[in-house]
Design an enzyme around this catalytic site. Structure first.
Site, PDB file in Angstrom:
ATOM      1  N   SER A 250       9.473  38.971 102.211  1.00  0.00           N
ATOM      2  CA  SER A 250       9.232  40.205 102.953  1.00  0.00           C
ATOM      3  C   SER A 250       7.949  40.103 103.765  1.00  0.00           C
ATOM      4  O   SER A 250       7.837  39.275 104.661  1.00  0.00           O
ATOM      5  CB  SER A 250       9.204  41.393 101.994  1.00  0.00           C
ATOM      6  OG  SER A 250       9.085  42.608 102.702  1.00  0.00           O
TER       7      SER A 250
ATOM      8  N   ASP B 235       9.034  44.895 109.289  1.00  0.00           N
ATOM      9  CA  ASP B 235       8.385  43.925 108.410  1.00  0.00           C
ATOM     10  C   ASP B 235       9.103  42.586 108.530  1.00  0.00           C
ATOM     11  O   ASP B 235      10.045  42.431 109.309  1.00  0.00           O
ATOM     12  CB  ASP B 235       8.313  44.437 106.966  1.00  0.00           C
ATOM     13  CG  ASP B 235       9.670  44.591 106.307  1.00  0.00           C
ATOM     14  OD1 ASP B 235      10.698  44.537 107.016  1.00  0.00           O
ATOM     15  OD2 ASP B 235       9.716  44.785 105.085  1.00  0.00           O
TER      16      ASP B 235
END
Length: 472
Positions: A108, A256
């Site tokens: 992530s 992200d």
């Protein structure tokens, strides 16, 4: 394989978390470990003879990890479709669309030296330590110690591209073709949104939309040369905020690294809070569900989101459901409640039409649609969704976290204040003037404060009083 799982870099307790696997490449997550995880994944979920979907983000280690996981899975008799470079919500789409279990290699927003695995059952049902991940860890340890036994008929490895199907599915859920023309600056942070944005919002694979996309950092680069791909940190939004104003754009979007979260910037360069986005999308999803005959559609919101969310949901004929923080937990509640939509303060947005999974791109499309169907700028459109003043999340380094909470409770436990412990401890003024939540970090000596009030003076007064108790 002969390495013991307790030998330095293969210490599984360092990489297996509550909801996923993640660690530093070559130290707490290795190809050998990933191959064993692939085998354990197939055995734990009883996937022999079935197809497993495997993809990864742009991190340098993702391609080799995908292949290692595939080797382990095929040794135990599952076939594997390699999806190549994908966003996390692309995996959720593929898992739901093909009704297959899957694995996504990503860390992530974490720095470049990290990687990890998000795993799902068929239908994009998440795995956690309570629903299979612990068993996978135990079996992985066994395979690392004694090797992976091969079944008589190992599975095959193939390749499948799902980007066009993913883009087409999202467009079927939100029609942007009749929007007024919008200029949209998108900061992909050198993450996977650099691949998915042109496919979904541009004309790379599908017909053009009335959107002018101004790209920022679309080059896929897992070393993150421009800034961390973590829009939750204000410093990582500065470039986008400046670009929105400089280009005279209508809106800015920041994703992200694995593109499952999206932050929104208005035309003035100011952030639109995830709570406001939750309320805006909830309004649209309630209206759509009610139009099909659903009387009181359920909307999930975690306890950190603004009180404006449940208030608006009720006013629009929906049923707000307040939950703990955490994506795997919220996905389970989405399913059990039959909820049409859910939102978190961290910019995770969940949709029933997206297999109860989270997708930043679909949330962004809803905001674009709401903006494009009326003439007001986003700053005015969003104002009604932010009637309160929030503190944001504030961390205090506290060794005795329980003792600190007890001090606050002693001060605020009186008539006129309600206290609940759904997730941490939440204190709410019965007048509705303010609320705050204290939650202890599970991994660090932090006590997290989130609060909200009817005006800035009240928010700051309550915030300062509580933090003085916590830190005193």
């Amino acid at each position: 394989m002969t390495n013991n799982q307790n030998s330095g870099p293969l210490d599984l307790s360092a990489s297996f978390k509550a909801y996923d696997v993640r660690g530093i490449v070559g130290e707490s997550i290795t190809e050998e470990m990933v191959e064993a995880i692939g085998a354990a994944f197939v055995d734990t979920l009883e996937l022999t003879g079935q197809t497993v979907l495997v993809g990864g983000d742009m991190r340098p280690s993702s391609p080799s990890f995908c292949k290692a996981f595939a080797r382990g899975a095929t040794l135990r008799g599952a076939s594997v479709k390699l999806l190549d470079l994908i966003s996390t919500d692309e995996l959720y789409f593929a898992s739901g669309h093909f009704n297959s279990a899957g694995a996504m290699f990503t860390a992530s927003h974490n720095p470049a030296e990290y990687n990890g695995i998000k795993m799902t059952r068929a239908g994009a049902v998440p795995l956690s330590s309570e629903t299979g991940l612990k068993e996978i860890q135990e079996l992985t340890a066994q395979y690392l110690a004694s090797g992976i036994p091969s079944v008589p008929t190992p599975g095959q490895i193939g390749i499948q591209d799902v980007l066009k199907d993913y883009a087409g599915y999202l467009r079927s859920l939100v029609d942007l073709s009749s929007s007024r023309p919008l200029k949209v600056v998108v900061d992909a942070g050198n993450g996977m949104a650099g691949l998915t944005t042109p496919a979904v919002l541009g004309d790379q694979l599908l017909s053009a939309l009335p959107l002018e996309i101004v790209p920022m950092y679309f080059e896929l680069d897992g070393t993150f040369p421009n800034h961390e791909a973590n829009p939750l940190e204000p410093a990582n939004l500065i470039d986008l905020q400046a670009a929105v104003v400089a280009h005279g754009a209508d809106i800015g979007l920041a994703f992200d690294g694995d593109a499952d979260r999206c932050f929104v910037i208005d035309e003035k360069g100011d952030p639109v809070s995830p709570s406001a986005v939750t309320a805006l999308v909830a309004r649209r999803e309630i209206a759509r569900a009610r139009a099909t005959g659903e009387e009181t559609p359920a909307i999930i919101h975690n306890l950190i989101t603004s009180r404006a969310v449940p208030e608006l949901v009720e006013a629009d004929g929906g049923r707000p459901v307040r939950t703990r923080v955490g994506h795997s937990f919220i996905k389970a509640v989405m399913a059990s409640e039959g909820a049409v939509f859910g939102g978190e303060h961290s910019a995770h947005y969940y949709f029933r039409d997206f297999y109860n999974a989270d997708t930043g791109m679909l949330a962004a499309m809803h905001v674009l649609a709401a903006l494009g169907e009326q003439p007001l700028p986003l700053s005015e459109l969003g104002a009604e969704y932010e009637p309160y003043v929030a503190s944001g999340e504030i961390n205090s380094t506290v060794e005795d976290k329980a003792g600190a909470v007890a001090k606050v409770r002693a001060e605020y436990e009186h008539d006129g204040v309600s206290i609940d412990e759904l997730d941490g401890t939440t204190f709410s003024a019965d007048s509705g003037d303010w609320w705050f939540n204290l939650r202890a970090s599970n991994t660090e000596p932090y006590l997290r404060y989130n609060g909200e009030a009817k005006d800035r003076a009240t928010m700051e007064s309550v915030r300062d009083a509580v933090l003085a108790l916590v830190r005193g």
